[in-house]
Write a protein that holds these residues in place. Structure first.
Motif: not given
Length: 62
Positions: A21-26, A29-39
Protein backbone atom coordinates in the motif's frame (compact mmCIF):
# COMPACT_ATOMS: atom_id res chain seq x y z
CA UNK A 1 -3.69 3.10 8.73
CA UNK A 2 -6.76 5.14 9.51
CA UNK A 3 -9.06 6.52 6.88
CA UNK A 4 -8.20 10.19 7.46
CA UNK A 5 -4.43 9.74 7.74
CA UNK A 6 -2.03 10.51 4.93
CA UNK A 7 0.33 7.61 4.30
CA UNK A 8 3.96 8.44 3.59
CA UNK A 9 5.25 6.49 0.58
CA UNK A 10 8.37 4.36 0.72
CA UNK A 11 11.50 5.95 -0.71
CA UNK A 12 12.13 3.01 -3.06
CA UNK A 13 9.88 0.39 -4.65
CA UNK A 14 10.50 -3.13 -3.36
CA UNK A 15 9.63 -4.55 -6.82
CA UNK A 16 7.35 -7.26 -5.43
CA UNK A 17 4.76 -8.68 -7.80
CA UNK A 18 1.80 -7.61 -5.64
CA UNK A 19 2.57 -4.03 -4.64
CA UNK A 20 2.24 -2.91 -1.02
CA UNK A 21 0.00 0.00 0.00
CA UNK A 22 2.98 2.36 0.46
CA UNK A 23 4.59 1.59 -2.92
CA UNK A 24 5.42 4.88 -4.70
CA UNK A 25 4.52 3.42 -8.11
CA UNK A 26 1.11 2.28 -6.87
CA UNK A 27 0.45 5.61 -5.16
CA UNK A 28 1.40 7.49 -8.36
CA UNK A 29 -1.00 5.36 -10.40
CA UNK A 30 -3.85 5.81 -7.90
CA UNK A 31 -3.19 9.54 -7.56
CA UNK A 32 -2.52 9.39 -3.81
CA UNK A 33 1.13 10.42 -4.03
CA UNK A 34 1.73 13.63 -2.00
CA UNK A 35 2.03 16.88 -3.95
CA UNK A 36 5.58 17.80 -4.94
CA UNK A 37 6.73 14.19 -5.36
CA UNK A 38 7.13 11.92 -8.36
CA UNK A 39 8.73 8.55 -9.18
CA UNK A 40 11.86 8.16 -11.28
CA UNK A 41 13.48 4.76 -11.83
CA UNK A 42 11.40 3.18 -9.02
CA UNK A 43 12.56 5.82 -6.51
CA UNK A 44 10.57 8.60 -4.86
CA UNK A 45 11.98 12.04 -5.73
CA UNK A 46 10.94 15.63 -5.03
CA UNK A 47 9.96 17.64 -8.09
CA UNK A 48 12.15 20.56 -6.91
CA UNK A 49 15.24 18.33 -7.03
CA UNK A 50 14.71 17.49 -10.71
CA UNK A 51 16.38 19.43 -13.54
CA UNK A 52 14.33 22.35 -14.93
CA UNK A 53 13.48 20.56 -18.20
CA UNK A 54 11.96 17.60 -16.31
CA UNK A 55 9.96 19.96 -14.09
CA UNK A 56 8.45 21.59 -17.18
CA UNK A 57 7.47 18.17 -18.61
CA UNK A 58 5.74 17.22 -15.36
CA UNK A 59 3.93 20.57 -15.24
CA UNK A 60 2.47 19.94 -18.71
CA UNK A 61 1.25 16.46 -17.73
CA UNK A 62 -0.37 17.59 -14.48
Amino acid sequence: MGKGKKVKPKSKCCESKDRCTRCPIRMLKEGTLPEGYTVKKRKLVKVKDLPKKDQKKLAKVA
